[in-house]
Write a protein that holds these residues in place. Sequence first.
Motif, PDB file in Angstrom:
ATOM      1  N   VAL A 139       0.874  -1.174   0.000  1.00 32.78           N
ATOM      2  CA  VAL A 139       0.000   0.000   0.000  1.00 32.78           C
ATOM      3  C   VAL A 139       0.915   1.229   0.000  1.00 32.78           C
ATOM      4  N   ASP A 140       0.335   2.401  -0.304  1.00 28.61           N
ATOM      5  CA  ASP A 140       1.142   3.621  -0.361  1.00 28.61           C
ATOM      6  C   ASP A 140       1.153   4.370   0.965  1.00 28.61           C
ATOM      7  N   THR A 141       0.069   4.230   1.737  1.00 27.07           N
ATOM      8  CA  THR A 141      -0.032   4.995   2.983  1.00 27.07           C
ATOM      9  C   THR A 141      -0.609   4.124   4.106  1.00 27.07           C
ATOM     10  N   PRO A 142      -0.262   4.466   5.374  1.00 30.70           N
ATOM     11  CA  PRO A 142      -0.835   3.727   6.508  1.00 30.70           C
ATOM     12  C   PRO A 142      -2.355   3.865   6.568  1.00 30.70           C
ATOM     13  N   GLU A 143      -2.867   4.977   6.049  1.00 34.03           N
ATOM     14  CA  GLU A 143      -4.324   5.199   6.084  1.00 34.03           C
ATOM     15  C   GLU A 143      -5.079   4.128   5.301  1.00 34.03           C
ATOM     16  N   GLU A 144      -4.440   3.620   4.247  1.00 40.11           N
ATOM     17  CA  GLU A 144      -5.116   2.579   3.459  1.00 40.11           C
ATOM     18  C   GLU A 144      -5.336   1.337   4.312  1.00 40.11           C
ATOM     19  N   LEU A 145      -4.352   1.000   5.147  1.00 46.37           N
ATOM     20  CA  LEU A 145      -4.500  -0.167   6.033  1.00 46.37           C
ATOM     21  C   LEU A 145      -5.603   0.096   7.056  1.00 46.37           C
ATOM     22  N   GLN A 146      -5.621   1.311   7.583  1.00 44.45           N
ATOM     23  CA  GLN A 146      -6.659   1.681   8.555  1.00 44.45           C
ATOM     24  C   GLN A 146      -8.048   1.582   7.948  1.00 44.45           C
ATOM     25  N   GLU A 147      -8.148   2.021   6.691  1.00 41.22           N
ATOM     26  CA  GLU A 147      -9.434   1.974   5.993  1.00 41.22           C
ATOM     27  C   GLU A 147      -9.872   0.518   5.758  1.00 41.22           C
ATOM     28  N   MET A 148      -8.915  -0.336   5.385  1.00 45.69           N
ATOM     29  CA  MET A 148      -9.242  -1.758   5.182  1.00 45.69           C
ATOM     30  C   MET A 148      -9.676  -2.394   6.494  1.00 45.69           C
ATOM     31  N   ARG A 149      -9.013  -1.996   7.576  1.00 48.33           N
ATOM     32  CA  ARG A 149      -9.352  -2.522   8.893  1.00 48.33           C
ATOM     33  C   ARG A 149     -10.775  -2.101   9.293  1.00 48.33           C
ATOM     34  N   ARG A 150     -11.084  -0.818   9.066  1.00 50.44           N
ATOM     35  CA  ARG A 150     -12.397  -0.291   9.428  1.00 50.44           C
ATOM     36  C   ARG A 150     -13.493  -1.015   8.637  1.00 50.44           C
ATOM     37  N   ILE A 151     -13.280  -1.151   7.330  1.00 50.68           N
ATOM     38  CA  ILE A 151     -14.288  -1.818   6.493  1.00 50.68           C
ATOM     39  C   ILE A 151     -14.421  -3.296   6.907  1.00 50.68           C
ATOM     40  N   SER A 152     -13.286  -3.945   7.160  1.00 49.63           N
ATOM     41  CA  SER A 152     -13.315  -5.384   7.512  1.00 49.63           C
ATOM     42  C   SER A 152     -14.080  -5.626   8.806  1.00 49.63           C
TER      43      SER A 152
END
Length: 232
Positions: A139-152
């Motif tokens: 991923v390009d940014t830590p926010e993308e991981l956070q977003e995936m976590r939130r959606i999951s």
Amino acid sequence: MKEIYRGKAKTLYEGEDGTCVMVFRDELTAGDGAKRAEKAGKGSINAEISAVFMQLLEKNGIKTHFISFEPPDRHVVKRLRILPVEVIVRNIATGSLVRRYPFKEGTRLEPPVVEFCLKSDEYHDPMVNEDIALALGLVDTPEELQEMRRISLKVNRVLSDFLREKGILLVDFKLEFGYDDEGNLLVGDEISPDTCRFWDADTGEVMDKDRFRRDMGSVIEYYREVKRRVCG
Ligand code: UDP
């Protein structure tokens, strides 16, 4: 149709107007592809189950790649740039979690545990933390991981509530994500007994791919029972 990609259990073809057609096959694999079998009817069962789950997510405001189900075994989906990350959500400790960490089999995990893994059979899907995911360019940014976590976690709530009504315990599951052409992060791939653990809420019986992984028999019979309960 022009083939874009052939995975272990599905084949992706080019569809019309920027869509793709995902065909669910009857093959089952485990151990990163080391163990293989073909179970007649598995593809269509998973296609039907996954269609119900994807529509349920959409109904609950979670964006997915799903456009339509074309019986018996295909989904028309949006074309995505899939991220090479698997997100696993766990409500109960089992599988690799109890093999790798001192969790007791069957322990309730509250709050649920989220894991990010590199999607790679060669490296056996190792867990990655934020630094590794960024350093590898997953991923390009830590926010993308956070977003995936939130959606999951939202997917977990929606699916768990739905399945509880059907007498099924959602033990754990895997999600994949990708970006569409407009840059929206969407849930991709499939949600089925191949990618989730389902236990019967009353008897604790295993109703998912663990029956194949652990040579428990009656694989298709249990997939069919999941379909009966989920698809009504
Ligand atoms: N899972 C999956 N694909 C993978 C790895 C895991 O769909 O490549 C799913 C699996 O079906 C289960 C959950 O993710 O529902 C957690 O799997 P675990 O890490 O316990 O896998 P194991 O190593 O026991 O197969």
